[in-house]
Design a protein around this motif. Structure first.
Motif, mmCIF file in Angstrom:
data_model
loop_
_atom_site.group_PDB
_atom_site.id
_atom_site.type_symbol
_atom_site.label_atom_id
_atom_site.label_comp_id
_atom_site.label_asym_id
_atom_site.label_seq_id
_atom_site.Cartn_x
_atom_site.Cartn_y
_atom_site.Cartn_z
ATOM 1 N N ARG A 121 -56.926 -31.647 37.272
ATOM 2 C CA ARG A 121 -56.666 -33.063 37.517
ATOM 3 C C ARG A 121 -55.731 -33.234 38.724
ATOM 4 O O ARG A 121 -55.827 -34.213 39.446
ATOM 5 C CB ARG A 121 -56.014 -33.739 36.293
ATOM 6 C CG ARG A 121 -56.924 -33.951 35.119
ATOM 7 C CD ARG A 121 -58.243 -34.587 35.487
ATOM 8 N NE ARG A 121 -58.089 -35.863 36.170
ATOM 9 C CZ ARG A 121 -58.918 -36.308 37.108
ATOM 10 N NH1 ARG A 121 -59.939 -35.590 37.501
ATOM 11 N NH2 ARG A 121 -58.722 -37.474 37.667
ATOM 12 N N TYR A 150 -59.197 -25.450 27.710
ATOM 13 C CA TYR A 150 -59.273 -26.909 27.647
ATOM 14 C C TYR A 150 -57.872 -27.507 27.628
ATOM 15 O O TYR A 150 -57.692 -28.680 27.312
ATOM 16 C CB TYR A 150 -60.081 -27.380 26.425
ATOM 17 C CG TYR A 150 -59.803 -26.562 25.203
ATOM 18 C CD1 TYR A 150 -58.655 -26.759 24.479
ATOM 19 C CD2 TYR A 150 -60.676 -25.553 24.838
ATOM 20 C CE1 TYR A 150 -58.370 -25.970 23.403
ATOM 21 C CE2 TYR A 150 -60.397 -24.753 23.739
ATOM 22 C CZ TYR A 150 -59.248 -24.973 23.027
ATOM 23 O OH TYR A 150 -58.949 -24.181 21.973
ATOM 24 N N ILE A 151 -56.864 -26.685 27.924
ATOM 25 C CA ILE A 151 -55.497 -27.216 27.987
ATOM 26 C C ILE A 151 -54.920 -27.002 29.394
ATOM 27 O O ILE A 151 -54.682 -27.949 30.130
ATOM 28 C CB ILE A 151 -54.600 -26.572 26.911
ATOM 29 C CG1 ILE A 151 -55.133 -26.912 25.516
ATOM 30 C CG2 ILE A 151 -53.149 -27.073 27.052
ATOM 31 C CD1 ILE A 151 -54.361 -26.327 24.362
ATOM 32 N N ALA A 152 -54.724 -25.735 29.773
ATOM 33 C CA ALA A 152 -54.038 -25.451 31.041
ATOM 34 C C ALA A 152 -54.904 -25.801 32.252
ATOM 35 O O ALA A 152 -54.432 -26.459 33.188
ATOM 36 C CB ALA A 152 -53.637 -23.980 31.093
ATOM 37 N N ALA A 173 -50.441 -33.033 16.038
ATOM 38 C CA ALA A 173 -51.298 -32.055 16.722
ATOM 39 C C ALA A 173 -50.454 -31.173 17.640
ATOM 40 O O ALA A 173 -50.620 -29.946 17.682
ATOM 41 C CB ALA A 173 -52.381 -32.775 17.519
ATOM 42 N N LYS A 174 -49.537 -31.783 18.379
ATOM 43 C CA LYS A 174 -48.679 -31.008 19.291
ATOM 44 C C LYS A 174 -47.770 -30.082 18.489
ATOM 45 O O LYS A 174 -47.535 -28.933 18.870
ATOM 46 C CB LYS A 174 -47.833 -31.956 20.148
ATOM 47 C CG LYS A 174 -48.670 -32.766 21.127
ATOM 48 C CD LYS A 174 -48.275 -32.527 22.572
ATOM 49 C CE LYS A 174 -49.395 -32.906 23.529
ATOM 50 N NZ LYS A 174 -49.355 -34.259 24.021
ATOM 51 N N MET A 218 -59.221 -30.126 16.250
ATOM 52 C CA MET A 218 -60.054 -29.652 17.360
ATOM 53 C C MET A 218 -61.507 -30.076 17.160
ATOM 54 O O MET A 218 -62.215 -30.381 18.123
ATOM 55 C CB MET A 218 -59.984 -28.118 17.469
ATOM 56 C CG MET A 218 -58.638 -27.577 17.878
ATOM 57 S SD MET A 218 -58.153 -28.075 19.528
ATOM 58 C CE MET A 218 -59.389 -27.265 20.499
ATOM 59 N N ASN A 264 -45.885 -23.475 32.193
ATOM 60 C CA ASN A 264 -46.224 -24.564 31.277
ATOM 61 C C ASN A 264 -45.751 -24.209 29.873
ATOM 62 O O ASN A 264 -45.613 -23.035 29.510
ATOM 63 C CB ASN A 264 -47.709 -24.926 31.363
ATOM 64 C CG ASN A 264 -48.596 -24.047 30.528
ATOM 65 O OD1 ASN A 264 -48.540 -24.055 29.301
ATOM 66 N ND2 ASN A 264 -49.425 -23.260 31.197
ATOM 67 N N PRO A 304 -63.875 -34.881 35.033
ATOM 68 C CA PRO A 304 -63.323 -34.225 33.837
ATOM 69 C C PRO A 304 -64.267 -34.268 32.642
ATOM 70 O O PRO A 304 -64.212 -33.392 31.780
ATOM 71 C CB PRO A 304 -62.039 -35.012 33.548
ATOM 72 C CG PRO A 304 -62.117 -36.260 34.336
ATOM 73 C CD PRO A 304 -63.077 -36.048 35.448
ATOM 74 N N ILE A 309 -61.736 -33.652 18.181
ATOM 75 C CA ILE A 309 -61.698 -33.781 19.650
ATOM 76 C C ILE A 309 -63.022 -33.309 20.260
ATOM 77 O O ILE A 309 -63.575 -33.950 21.156
ATOM 78 C CB ILE A 309 -60.519 -32.973 20.230
ATOM 79 C CG1 ILE A 309 -59.192 -33.561 19.743
ATOM 80 C CG2 ILE A 309 -60.552 -32.973 21.745
ATOM 81 C CD1 ILE A 309 -58.002 -32.680 20.011
ATOM 82 N N GLU A 356 -45.860 -25.241 37.628
ATOM 83 C CA GLU A 356 -46.264 -25.880 36.364
ATOM 84 C C GLU A 356 -47.230 -25.003 35.585
ATOM 85 O O GLU A 356 -47.161 -24.924 34.365
ATOM 86 C CB GLU A 356 -46.946 -27.222 36.642
ATOM 87 C CG GLU A 356 -45.977 -28.351 36.882
ATOM 88 C CD GLU A 356 -46.707 -29.629 37.268
ATOM 89 O OE1 GLU A 356 -47.797 -29.875 36.753
ATOM 90 O OE2 GLU A 356 -46.160 -30.364 38.102
ATOM 91 N N ILE A 357 -48.152 -24.350 36.309
ATOM 92 C CA ILE A 357 -49.136 -23.506 35.622
ATOM 93 C C ILE A 357 -48.449 -22.297 34.998
ATOM 94 O O ILE A 357 -48.646 -21.966 33.830
ATOM 95 C CB ILE A 357 -50.233 -23.038 36.607
ATOM 96 C CG1 ILE A 357 -51.071 -24.235 37.079
ATOM 97 C CG2 ILE A 357 -51.137 -21.988 35.961
ATOM 98 C CD1 ILE A 357 -51.927 -23.935 38.287
ATOM 99 N N ALA A 409 -55.563 -29.602 33.127
ATOM 100 C CA ALA A 409 -54.375 -30.219 33.729
ATOM 101 C C ALA A 409 -54.273 -29.831 35.206
ATOM 102 O O ALA A 409 -54.012 -30.684 36.068
ATOM 103 C CB ALA A 409 -53.122 -29.780 32.979
ATOM 104 N N ALA A 410 -54.497 -28.550 35.502
ATOM 105 C CA ALA A 410 -54.418 -28.087 36.896
ATOM 106 C C ALA A 410 -55.510 -28.729 37.742
ATOM 107 O O ALA A 410 -55.285 -29.111 38.895
ATOM 108 C CB ALA A 410 -54.533 -26.569 36.941
#
Lengths: 103, 324
Positions: B283, B275-277, B39-40, B215, B172, B291, B218, B168-169, B280-281
């Motif tokens: 959390r 639903y990715i970046a 997937a990655k 996707m 990324n 979440p 998921i 990080e944002i 994470a921020a």
């Protein structure tokens, strides 16, 4: 064989917090630790698995430190400052090691 | 073409049907799954290909004022949409201020997979779009996070934006790869594209199908897990907000004077939710926010809606307003 008492601290934490946790414990002079992936599990929010995960914030990891008993509070203070508000588990187990000078 | 025939045409494509298959598999609890590393890998491939092709397109058409205006508009939209989303959520749903702000941040940011699916629809319809829209997508990732944190600080405090998180944002892996591939495409142009076309063109739709299968799985798992987490108002928000976002995007596109294809992409960027970046921020910055709520809404409700019904709807709207 001669063994020495030590503490094994296991911190299960969100992957996104890993670099913050390791930075904090290194700052507390705890430089020896191992990081293990967690493949899945279940908690208050239900079951989860790493499979198919796409986000950077997904998943959990486990950080394991084995330290001398007198260093325990320093490590816990440093770790707790990072993990306090986050999902995770911190557990401490008594253990014994062969080479005390390494810890 | 009317909206119904367009919807039917875009529904019966391998891309959408692959997503539906994944969704079905997860909902019936099949053990079908895509390994994390694959997937990655697919997500890296898609980001590289879309970034590279966007850069080549920009090299062909050159840089103009519209590019700068669209980038600026993207940043403003990303910062403003969370404020609208937050107000709607507070009226429609019973979510706390903290959860509403976290959800709102997701809706200001973007879903690059929805963007890629929209470019695929445009290509199948023979509608041109500007390559720089990839850069607009990248620019819209982060401002929404600041807006969400501002909303939390304003309502009760608690949102923290540590310097490390900001780095990080902005840096990324997805952003670095997308912008990096865009720059490589811009520098090497058509000649560069010819050299790697067998990698970035031919397998693109096939990989996108497999990625959307994942996707779908998921999204289906998220829906299953999120059952009971969302009230009716929050669920309605997951459908209303993308439509409203698309209309805001359309209005902005008309003001800037974007052509049809690029206007659709701006609508899709405004309508989609991250639903990715952003998760994470959130959390890191808002760990108390649930979440399950923001992931179920963005991935389980809005993403499938946009992919299956939203894109054809937005294309029909854009065609009616801007003309084909």
């Amino acid at each position: 064989m001669q063994t020495h008492k030590a503490k094994r601290v296991e911190i299960t934490i969100e992957k996104i917090m890993l670099s913050r946790l390791t930075a904090a414990i290194e700052k507390a002079d705890v430089t020896g630790y191992s990081v293990l992936p967690v493949f899945g599990g279940s908690g208050k929010s239900g079951a989860w698995t790493r499979e198919g995960s796409i986000g950077r914030g997904d998943g959990m990891v486990q950080v394991i430190c084995i330290i001398r008993p007198d260093r325990l509070d320093t490590l816990l203070d440093a770790a707790f400052a990072v993990v306090e508000r986050h999902i995770g588990v911190v557990s401490i187990v008594d253990c014994e090691v062969l080479r005390a000078e390494l810890f | 073409m009317d909206i119904f025939s367009l919807t039917a045409e875009t529904l019966v494509t391998p891309i959408v049907l692959s997503f539906v298959l994944g969704l079905f598999a997860a909902l019936v609890r099949s053990d079908l799954s895509i390994p994390e590393a694959i997937a990655k890998g697919m997500s890296l491939y898609l980001l590289f290909a879309i970034g590279f092709k966007g850069g080549v397109s920009l090299a062909d058409h050159g840089i103009d004022l519209t590019l700068g205006l669209t980038l600026l508009a993207g940043v403003i939209l990303s910062a403003l949409i969370p404020l609208i989303a937050y107000a709607i959520l507070r009226v429609l749903s019973g979510l706390s201020a903290l959860d509403a702000a976290a959800v709102a941040g997701h809706y200001g940011s973007i879903s690059i997979v929805t963007f890629v699916a929209a470019t695929s629809v445009l290509e199948s319809q023979g509608i041109a779009y500007d390559g720089y829209m990839v850069a607009v997508a990248a620019a819209m990732e982060a401002p929404a996070i600041l807006s969400a944190l501002w909303l939390v600080t304003r309502s009760k405090g608690g949102g923290t934006m540590e310097p490390g998180l900001w780095r990080e944002i902005m840096l990324n892996g997805s952003i670095v790869l997308l912008i990096g591939a865009f720059l490589i495409g811009m520098i090497t142009g058509e000649e560069g594209l010819k050299e790697i076309a067998p990698l970035v063109i031919a397998p693109f739709k096939g990989v996108l199908c497999l990625f959307l299968l994942d996707m779908g799985i998921i999204a289906g798992r998220g829906l299953r897990k999120g059952r009971g987490v969302l009230d009716a108002g929050a669920l309605a928000f997951g459908i209303i907000m993308p439509i409203l976002g698309s209309l805001i995007g359309l209005g902005t596109a008309v003001l800037i004077g974007l052509p049809l294809g690029s206007a659709l992409l701006l609508m899709v960027l405004s309508a989609s939710a991250s639903y990715i970046a952003v998760p994470a921020a959130m959390r890191v910055a808002l760990p108390e926010a649930n979440p399950s709520i923001y992931l179920t809404l963005s991935l389980g409700v809005t993403f499938p809606f946009n992919l299956v019904l939203g894109i054809p709807l937005y294309l029909a709207l854009a065609t009616a307003v801007i003309g084909g």
